[in-house]
Scaffold this motif. Sequence first.
Motif: not given
Length: 444
Positions: A428-435
């Motif tokens: 989920l943190l990696a998803l936020e980083q991609l966002r």
Amino acid sequence: MKSNRVTRNFWKFFAGLAACAVVSCMLTTPSAYGQATNGPVRITLDEAIQMALQHNHSIIAARTAIEQSQDMEVTANLRPNPTLFTDWEYLPLGSPTKQNPDLYSGVALHDYLNNNTEGDIGLSYLIERGHKRQARYQAAKDVTAQTRSLVADNERGLTYQVATLFVNVQLAESTIDLAQQDLKSFQQTVDIGEFQFKAGGISEDDYLKIELQLLQFETDLEQAQLARQQGLSDLRQLLGYESVSAEYDVVDAFDYIPLKGNVDDLQMKALQNRPDLRAAAQGVTAANSGYALAKADGKQDVTVTGNYSHVNAINAATIYASIPLAIFNRNQGEIARTKSVITMSQEQQAFTNGQVLTDVKDAYEGLKSNDRMVMMYMDKYREVAKKSRDIADYAYHRGGIALIDFLDAERSYRAAELGYRQTLASYLLALEQLREAVGIRNLQ
């Protein structure tokens, strides 16, 4: 009789006030009761982001830079003020007849002032050449546009910080749930072990080993509770400390969110939406405006003056103009400097463009790696660890395996469940980083 009537009117008035007070309480009590029974405020991730963008003091302070830049636009667009000047010369310090009786004998003071003094009044105005005001105004507007993008980039960073802390709180709360479940489940094992020890079914050493295993679950619970409290405190600071109560909590699904899309599409979205890249492009525009302003400043301005004079009883008008001769100073240094700034801004834009593509690529690969790890837990290893633990628990309580094998199965199950939650949080943190790398939250 009159006194009694007054008394009755007073009590009627008092009763009316009391009735109004009761009605007022009845009207206000449900709202207060609802507020009291609603409990702590629970906010979602989207709500947390909106609260931070509205109430975070750092971002509010950063937005004032836009207002300051707009105020500078007003200043840049102002015309020069005209200059008013006046003088009255050759005024006598005393009576003219006393200063020079031979020349001014019999001359009245007002005649002297009219015939022998000089008065001037005039107006001068600076005419800016080379469209300086328009160039200043355009340069100021370009700086304002770049400032807006820079503030938007600060908002992008704030959104990522809020999402990161939000996920960390979710991880802590999920870990608390796991620790409480493990603690409750293993407490039954401890109780059974105590009964077996007292009955002589197991040794004291085996019972103590079971109790020591309970310590790990209690430690997990305590650490998770501490992480939750600290995470909520740090998140509250980003949301705006006064915007939420101390008893607030987060509420959102701590679940796997699959991402569909390829890196090329995401990079194209980033090039269209990243505010820092937009700011870099606007920096080139602002640099060109600065260069145009420097060239305009190299044009010499004309000062036009109109003057009315009264000299020796004669009224006269004078009009003249002046302009500096651009022999030495033609603003050539500033023109050369601003031209170099254009090159610098173009290089910074090219670097930022590459940085945006790199950020998206790195974040995308990180997300895919975490995605594969989450799938390993979800598709296989969580079920394997749970099945192994259940078999070991069944076998141990029926004398089928040794205590050390049972405790090892418990540790493996705990590690697998904890590892899954940590891996999910990393995803989920990696998803936020991609966002953050793309510059928008909707990546689909």
